[in-house]
Scaffold this motif. Sequence first.
Motif, PDB file in Angstrom:
ATOM      1  N   VAL A  29       0.814  -1.210   0.000  1.00 31.26           N
ATOM      2  CA  VAL A  29       0.000   0.000   0.000  1.00 31.26           C
ATOM      3  C   VAL A  29       0.848   1.261   0.000  1.00 31.26           C
ATOM      4  O   VAL A  29       0.630   2.176  -0.803  1.00 31.26           O
ATOM      5  CB  VAL A  29      -0.966   0.004   1.208  1.00 31.26           C
ATOM      6  N   ALA A  30       1.818   1.336   0.900  1.00 29.23           N
ATOM      7  CA  ALA A  30       2.608   2.566   1.050  1.00 29.23           C
ATOM      8  C   ALA A  30       3.334   2.940  -0.228  1.00 29.23           C
ATOM      9  O   ALA A  30       3.328   4.102  -0.652  1.00 29.23           O
ATOM     10  CB  ALA A  30       3.599   2.410   2.203  1.00 29.23           C
ATOM     11  N   GLU A  31       3.967   1.943  -0.867  1.00 31.56           N
ATOM     12  CA  GLU A  31       4.730   2.221  -2.081  1.00 31.56           C
ATOM     13  C   GLU A  31       3.825   2.704  -3.211  1.00 31.56           C
ATOM     14  O   GLU A  31       4.156   3.636  -3.943  1.00 31.56           O
ATOM     15  CB  GLU A  31       5.478   0.960  -2.534  1.00 31.56           C
ATOM     16  N   LEU A  32       2.672   2.067  -3.349  1.00 30.38           N
ATOM     17  CA  LEU A  32       1.738   2.445  -4.401  1.00 30.38           C
ATOM     18  C   LEU A  32       1.206   3.856  -4.200  1.00 30.38           C
ATOM     19  O   LEU A  32       1.186   4.674  -5.130  1.00 30.38           O
ATOM     20  CB  LEU A  32       0.581   1.448  -4.431  1.00 30.38           C
ATOM     21  N   ILE A  33       0.794   4.168  -2.983  1.00 28.41           N
ATOM     22  CA  ILE A  33       0.245   5.492  -2.694  1.00 28.41           C
ATOM     23  C   ILE A  33       1.319   6.570  -2.846  1.00 28.41           C
ATOM     24  O   ILE A  33       1.054   7.655  -3.382  1.00 28.41           O
ATOM     25  CB  ILE A  33      -0.376   5.520  -1.284  1.00 28.41           C
ATOM     26  N   ALA A  34       2.535   6.276  -2.393  1.00 29.04           N
ATOM     27  CA  ALA A  34       3.624   7.245  -2.529  1.00 29.04           C
ATOM     28  C   ALA A  34       3.913   7.538  -4.000  1.00 29.04           C
ATOM     29  O   ALA A  34       4.130   8.691  -4.389  1.00 29.04           O
ATOM     30  CB  ALA A  34       4.879   6.720  -1.846  1.00 29.04           C
ATOM     31  N   ALA A  35       3.919   6.483  -4.822  1.00 27.55           N
ATOM     32  CA  ALA A  35       4.172   6.673  -6.252  1.00 27.55           C
ATOM     33  C   ALA A  35       3.089   7.516  -6.900  1.00 27.55           C
ATOM     34  O   ALA A  35       3.373   8.372  -7.754  1.00 27.55           O
ATOM     35  CB  ALA A  35       4.269   5.312  -6.941  1.00 27.55           C
ATOM     36  N   MET A  36       1.834   7.305  -6.509  1.00 27.05           N
ATOM     37  CA  MET A  36       0.740   8.102  -7.071  1.00 27.05           C
ATOM     38  C   MET A  36       0.848   9.564  -6.644  1.00 27.05           C
ATOM     39  O   MET A  36       0.688  10.482  -7.459  1.00 27.05           O
ATOM     40  CB  MET A  36      -0.607   7.518  -6.651  1.00 27.05           C
ATOM     41  N   ALA A  37       1.109   9.805  -5.348  1.00 28.09           N
ATOM     42  CA  ALA A  37       1.218  11.186  -4.866  1.00 28.09           C
ATOM     43  C   ALA A  37       2.383  11.897  -5.530  1.00 28.09           C
ATOM     44  O   ALA A  37       2.285  13.063  -5.927  1.00 28.09           O
ATOM     45  CB  ALA A  37       1.381  11.194  -3.345  1.00 28.09           C
ATOM     46  N   GLY A  38       3.515  11.178  -5.665  1.00 26.70           N
ATOM     47  CA  GLY A  38       4.669  11.773  -6.322  1.00 26.70           C
ATOM     48  C   GLY A  38       4.436  11.963  -7.806  1.00 26.70           C
ATOM     49  O   GLY A  38       4.738  13.014  -8.374  1.00 26.70           O
ATOM     50  N   GLY A  39       3.884  10.925  -8.449  1.00 28.95           N
ATOM     51  CA  GLY A  39       3.672  10.990  -9.887  1.00 28.95           C
ATOM     52  C   GLY A  39       2.732  12.090 -10.322  1.00 28.95           C
ATOM     53  O   GLY A  39       2.933  12.717 -11.365  1.00 28.95           O
ATOM     54  N   TRP A  40       1.704  12.360  -9.514  1.00 24.71           N
ATOM     55  CA  TRP A  40       0.778  13.444  -9.844  1.00 24.71           C
ATOM     56  C   TRP A  40       1.297  14.789  -9.346  1.00 24.71           C
ATOM     57  O   TRP A  40       0.598  15.799  -9.438  1.00 24.71           O
ATOM     58  CB  TRP A  40      -0.603  13.164  -9.267  1.00 24.71           C
TER      59      TRP A  40
END
Length: 216
Positions: A29-40
Amino acid sequence: MKLVWSPEIASKAYIDTVKSCELFKHSGVAELIAAMAGGWNAKMIVETWSHGGVVTTSAGLAIAARHTCGRHVCIVPDERSKLEYTKAMRDAGVTSAEVIVGGAEDAAAALPEVDFLVVDCRRKDFGKVLGLAKVSRRGAVLVCKNVNQRSVSGFRWHGVLDRGTRVVRSVCLPVGKGLDIAYIGSTGGVASSRKGPSRWFKHFDEKSGEEHLIRG
């Protein structure tokens, strides 16, 4: 203006969170959410947290905020949760978010427009937090985590969000204890008729062994 996907920042946030989460022995969960927040390239990142929770997602959001040069705010219900949260983040070696103590109304009054919001469905007021949040005119990404433990039944995004909020798309993912993600469209301005190529982010859930492709 609208949120624009940056694969470079997404990758950096993802990799740094993977390294951080090795300390927690949690993955997904953490890695996926971090990637989305960073990517956007989110500039205003908000999460909810309460006593007894883990800070893996919080660590990921803090890492994403560092890469986007954004602001990271955590809403907690009471002083006990605030002390526990700040200590856990400090022990993890991650910069703690700004912490707001109070309910959904207090948080909504104190926060500007939100680009990226993560709520914990174990909190009884998670729906109210979603409904009262001021969504950025650039658009936003809203994430419900622990959806398998959601305190209400029959959840619908249009049922909790402010009237007129444009949900472009939503998706439920079997990652961790469940993620429900909604992409909110930008408001104002003239939409371009040209569409760029689709962007996809690949995520592998080590716990379930499943691979997920998320379209940006």
